[in-house]
Scaffold this active site. Structure first.
Site, PDB file in Angstrom:
ATOM      1  CE  LYS A 194      11.154   6.606   4.127  1.00  0.00           C
ATOM      2  NZ  LYS A 194      10.995   7.215   5.441  1.00  0.00           N
ATOM      3  CE  LYS A 247       8.177   4.115   4.449  1.00  0.00           C
ATOM      4  NZ  LYS A 247       8.471   5.025   5.490  1.00  0.00           N
TER       5      LYS A 247
HETATM    6  C1  PBG Z   1       9.438   9.201   8.174  1.00  0.00           C
HETATM    7  C2  PBG Z   1       8.614   8.106   7.625  1.00  0.00           C
HETATM    8  C3  PBG Z   1       7.755   8.121   6.513  1.00  0.00           C
HETATM    9  C4  PBG Z   1       7.079   6.900   6.506  1.00  0.00           C
HETATM   10  C5  PBG Z   1       7.578   6.144   7.577  1.00  0.00           C
HETATM   11  N1  PBG Z   1       8.532   6.895   8.256  1.00  0.00           N
HETATM   12  C6  PBG Z   1       7.433   9.203   5.558  1.00  0.00           C
HETATM   13  C7  PBG Z   1       8.485   9.783   4.716  1.00  0.00           C
HETATM   14  O1  PBG Z   1       9.606   9.292   4.608  1.00  0.00           O
HETATM   15  O2  PBG Z   1       8.201  10.837   4.136  1.00  0.00           O
HETATM   16  C8  PBG Z   1       5.996   6.506   5.535  1.00  0.00           C
HETATM   17  C9  PBG Z   1       5.102   5.382   5.962  1.00  0.00           C
HETATM   18  C10 PBG Z   1       3.827   5.257   5.211  1.00  0.00           C
HETATM   19  O3  PBG Z   1       3.571   5.934   4.193  1.00  0.00           O
HETATM   20  O4  PBG Z   1       2.994   4.447   5.657  1.00  0.00           O
HETATM   21  N2  PBG Z   1      10.766   9.256   7.846  1.00  0.00           N
END
Ligand code: PBG
Length: 323
Positions: A194, A247
């Site tokens: 991520k 992601k």
């Molecule tokens: C929370 C989380 C996020 C997303 C999914 N879970 C945001 C972040 O890490 O700030 C983003 C998903 C998206 O942008 O569609 N931890």
């Protein structure tokens, strides 16, 4: 000319025979934003077509998705600012509407597959995924909080927990905590690679969950790195993850491909809010054709090596392919 590749493209039946990749609704997971209250369906301005749903309005929405063959949902709670604190205590509270709603959905629609989000940010007064002390995100003080959250979600009936926090060691920590509480059947879809991406903006609008101070670069990955994703994948695999996630998806197709080539685990790819919003905006302007560009986009993520795609277009895709 002996070889004419065009012969294999001359009709739809032949193209269909030689088609290497396809997407179907069963491979998609539809993100839903949930909010406490009644009769709420409020659109996320930066992600048109997506809403914050209250428990009473989300049930018919899920029923409509099931009719389209869409059975998988990832659920994100938008939490009232008053219920946020440093330790994200509401995330495992008995009064948490999100946990109650998981139970209701599983009771009403047992055929659904529900995926949670395990991270502190929607519940944290600091807006970070981990526990903050003197401006630092403390890894080992975060793990027990995540474990309580994951066990509470499992108690509520979640099928898959989705740790999105990027703390070190969290997959093993959650696996042990879940097993200890008798939840050995609950799966872990780990947000393995991520990235600290600029493409999460609309999501943070939807949940009002942006960090109050600083950024997420000390825990989310540097967008410049790919080899490091293999290191994270090796750890998550050895710690018992059932799915590895990349992601964002579209801007990280090379990472999806690399992980797929190096593991026997299924790969999930999160087609994130900002990536979906870009396409929606171009289509709303009449610059791209949504019914053509959207499926091609999902196909590109599939072709890169994703088995499962989390996308805000899941319902539209299911509707389109049902036609
Ligand atoms: C929370 C989380 C996020 C997303 C999914 N879970 C945001 C972040 O890490 O700030 C983003 C998903 C998206 O942008 O569609 N931890």
């Amino acid at each position: 000319m002996l070889t004419r590749p065009r012969r294999n493209r001359k009709s739809e039946s032949i193209r269909s025979m030689v088609r290497e990749n396809s997407v179907h609704a069963g491979q998609l997971i539809y993100p839903l934003f949930l909010v406490d209250g009644k009769k709420i369906k409020s659109e996320v301005k930066s992600l048109p077509g997506n809403f914050r749903w209250s428990p009473d309005t989300v049930l018919p929405e899920i029923e409509a998705c099931l009719k389209l063959g869409l059975t998988n949902f990832v659920l994100f709670p938008a939490i009232d600012e008053k219920l946020k604190d440093k330790k994200a205590a509401y995330s495992y509270s008995k009064h948490n509407f999100y946990l109650k709603l998981i139970s209701t959905i599983k009771k009403e629609f047992p055929e659904t597959c529900l995926v949670s989000d395990v991270a502190m940010d929607p519940y944290s007064s600091d807006g970070h995924d981990g526990y903050v002390e003197k401006g630092k995100i403390l890894n080992d003080k975060t793990l027990p909080i995540l474990a309580k959250m994951a066990v509470a979600q499992a108690d509520a009936g979640i099928d898959i927990v989705g740790p999105s926090d990027m703390m070190d060691g969290r997959v093993a920590y959650l696996r042990n905590a879940l097993d200890e509480k008798g939840h050995s059947e609950v799966s872990i879809m780990s947000y393995t690679a991520k990235y600290a991406s600029a493409f999460y903006g609309p999501f943070r609008d939807a949940l009002d969950s942006a960090p109050k101070k600083g950024d997420k670069k000390t825990y989310q990955m540097d967008p410049a790195n790919k080899i490091e994703a293999l290191r994270e994948a090796g750890l998550d695999e050895s710690e018992g993850a059932d799915f590895l996630m990349v992601k964002p998806a579209l801007h990280y197709l090379d990472v999806i491909h690399t992980l797929k080539s190096n593991t026997a685990l299924p790969i999930a790819a999160y087609h994130v809010s900002g990536e979906c919003a870009m396409l929606t905006a171009a289509c709303k302007n009449g610059w791209l054709n949504y019914e053509k560009a959207m499926p091609e986009t999902l196909l590109s993520i599939k072709r890169a090596g994703a088995d499962v795609i989390l996308t805000y277009f899941a319902k539209d895709f299911a509707r389109l392919t049902k036609k």
